[in-house]
Design a protein around this motif. Structure first.
Motif, short mmCIF file in Angstrom:
data_model
loop_
_atom_site.label_atom_id
_atom_site.label_comp_id
_atom_site.label_asym_id
_atom_site.label_seq_id
_atom_site.Cartn_x
_atom_site.Cartn_y
_atom_site.Cartn_z
N GLY A 125 0.81 -1.21 0.00
CA GLY A 125 0.00 0.00 0.00
C GLY A 125 0.84 1.26 0.00
O GLY A 125 2.07 1.23 0.09
N GLY A 126 0.18 2.38 -0.13
CA GLY A 126 0.86 3.67 -0.14
C GLY A 126 -0.08 4.77 -0.57
O GLY A 126 -1.31 4.60 -0.57
N THR A 127 0.50 5.90 -0.96
CA THR A 127 -0.28 7.07 -1.36
C THR A 127 0.24 7.60 -2.68
O THR A 127 1.45 7.75 -2.87
CB THR A 127 -0.21 8.17 -0.30
OG1 THR A 127 -0.68 7.66 0.95
CG2 THR A 127 -1.06 9.37 -0.71
N LEU A 128 -0.66 7.85 -3.61
CA LEU A 128 -0.31 8.46 -4.89
C LEU A 128 -0.59 9.95 -4.80
O LEU A 128 -1.71 10.38 -4.54
CB LEU A 128 -1.14 7.85 -6.02
CG LEU A 128 -0.94 6.36 -6.31
CD1 LEU A 128 -1.93 5.90 -7.39
CD2 LEU A 128 0.49 6.07 -6.76
N LYS A 164 -8.28 -0.22 -3.30
CA LYS A 164 -8.66 0.75 -2.27
C LYS A 164 -9.54 0.06 -1.24
O LYS A 164 -10.06 -1.04 -1.46
CB LYS A 164 -9.40 1.93 -2.91
CG LYS A 164 -8.56 2.69 -3.94
CD LYS A 164 -9.37 3.77 -4.64
CE LYS A 164 -9.78 4.87 -3.69
NZ LYS A 164 -10.51 5.95 -4.39
N SER A 165 -9.70 0.70 -0.10
CA SER A 165 -10.44 0.08 1.00
C SER A 165 -11.92 -0.09 0.68
O SER A 165 -12.56 -1.04 1.12
CB SER A 165 -10.28 0.92 2.28
OG SER A 165 -10.74 2.26 2.04
N MET A 166 -12.48 0.82 -0.10
CA MET A 166 -13.89 0.75 -0.42
C MET A 166 -14.12 0.13 -1.80
O MET A 166 -14.55 -1.00 -1.91
CB MET A 166 -14.52 2.15 -0.35
CG MET A 166 -14.48 2.76 1.05
SD MET A 166 -15.52 1.87 2.21
CE MET A 166 -17.13 2.34 1.60
N VAL A 167 -13.79 0.86 -2.85
CA VAL A 167 -14.01 0.41 -4.22
C VAL A 167 -12.71 0.53 -5.00
O VAL A 167 -12.08 1.60 -5.01
CB VAL A 167 -15.12 1.23 -4.91
CG1 VAL A 167 -15.33 0.74 -6.35
CG2 VAL A 167 -16.42 1.15 -4.13
N ASN A 168 -12.30 -0.56 -5.64
CA ASN A 168 -11.08 -0.53 -6.44
C ASN A 168 -11.25 0.35 -7.67
O ASN A 168 -12.35 0.48 -8.23
CB ASN A 168 -10.69 -1.94 -6.90
CG ASN A 168 -10.27 -2.83 -5.77
OD1 ASN A 168 -9.89 -2.35 -4.69
ND2 ASN A 168 -10.31 -4.14 -5.99
N VAL A 169 -10.16 0.96 -8.09
CA VAL A 169 -10.12 1.70 -9.35
C VAL A 169 -9.55 0.76 -10.41
O VAL A 169 -8.45 0.22 -10.23
CB VAL A 169 -9.25 2.96 -9.23
CG1 VAL A 169 -9.14 3.65 -10.59
CG2 VAL A 169 -9.83 3.92 -8.21
#
Length: 359
Positions: A125-128, A164-169
């Motif tokens: 994981g990480g941040t874009l 993502k935690s909710m909905v994948n892109v």
């Protein structure tokens, strides 16, 4: 909902539900396309490919068409994604996949993955936040041709998933794969032979005799059984006995798409092209020539045998004789169709006059 646009475009369309707009021609070392997916622009680049080199793929079952990048069976699928986030995107890993899928429709739709290669980025994981390039190189031999049929479909998909935690892109791009069968490349296609030589020399071809009691006896000849997609089928029908009240005769090219195996197998038959070869009762001893130009046949593909044990595609030349009272007598001969180098692009749904090179 997800949206997409081309790199130089200005309008947005639904990613999954519409045809892509016409791309503007560009040149360069990479073919590039940009799409906007949930707040993140995604630029896709393929090595040694340009956007103006895309080929048009038509799907008559879905009444749609799409431009795709063309790859050979042994050509690596290499390039890079560039992620351009519109703000901060927190994710749980990024996955790039190259997937081969076969879909067949029998009693219900069956979808099977026959190939899957993947590459993971930042699996923890990480941040874009900024521009992020992600290179990929799937150097894998592709086993089957891309295909669009009545009840069967073969697809190659390049997928990008930002978890993502909710909905994948997610984003995907379909690629078209054309495979050259090496076993047929050295065959003499006889395209350069003079027409007279081809229409009189059947010593190495196919010969069939068909009879109906003592009222009809015909001889059916072809100069061979294996043809490339743009070749010409040459043959003749000779009438030895003709006492039936024949009204007309026709020759057609028929495709059969077989789904499944064994007792559960079924097939769909399509007549791709048909033309009349005679009108009225022939005289015994008369010979009717046959010429069938394969490069005028729309959506023609090679013959396929047991693709992943799910479907096969076979072609037949069909001779039909019709009497005055409507009785039909027919004889068919299977032929094998293959693709030569230089014939990688799919045959279009509509053949223009300029595309018909009659040899």
């Amino acid at each position: 909902y997800s949206f997409c646009t081309l790199l130089e475009g200005s309008s947005y369309t639904m990613l999954q539900m519409s045809k892509p707009p016409e791309e503007q021609k560009k040149t360069g070392f990479f073919g590039k396309m940009m799409k906007k997916v949930d707040g993140c622009d995604i630029e896709v680049s393929f090595k040694d490919k340009t956007v103006d080199g895309k080929i048009l793929v038509e799907d008559r079952q879905e009444f749609s068409s799409q431009k795709m990048y063309l790859f050979s069976g042994k050509e690596p699928v290499a390039g890079k994604f560039i992620l351009l986030p519109k703000g901060k995107i927190t994710h749980q890993g990024i996955l790039i996949e190259f997937v081969g899928v076969i879909t067949v429709n029998a009693d219900k739709e069956e979808r099977v993955e026959f190939m899957r290669k993947e590459k993971k980025y930042q699996p923890d994981g990480g941040t874009l936040c900024d521009r992020t390039p992600l290179e990929f190189n799937f150097d894998v031999e592709k086993e089957y041709d891309s295909y669009r049929g009545v009840n069967a479909k073969v697809q190659y998909l390049l997928k990008l998933t930002i978890k993502k935690s909710m909905v994948n892109v997610s984003f995907k791009e379909e690629l078209w794969v054309s495979i050259i069968d090496d076993q047929f490349q050295e065959l003499n296609d006889r395209s350069e032979d003079k027409p007279y030589a081809r229409e009189t020399d059947f010593s190495k071809g196919v010969r069939m005799e068909v009879g109906v009691d003592d009222v009809l006896h015909i001889e059916f000849k072809y100069d061979k059984k294996i043809f490339h997609i743009k070749e010409r089928v040459v043959g003749q029908v000779g009438f030895k006995v003709a006492k039936l009240d024949l009204h007309y005769g026709e020759v057609s090219l028929v495709r059969r798409e077989y789904i499944g195996t064994g007792q559960n197998q079924f097939f769909e038959t399509e007549t791709l092209q048909k033309f009349e070869i005679m009108d009225g009762l022939p005289v015994p001893g008369e010979v009717v020539p046959i010429r069938l130009y394969l490069n005028s046949v729309p959506l023609l593909t090679p013959s396929y045998t047991s693709v992943n044990k799910m479907f096969s595609v076979k072609y037949y030349v069909n001779l039909v004789l019709v009497t005055g009272d409507g009785k039909r007598y027919f004889k068919q001969q299977e032929i094998t169709i293959y693709r030569k180098k230089g014939q990688e692009a799919p045959t279009p749904m509509v053949i223009g006059i300029d595309d018909r090179v009659k040899k």
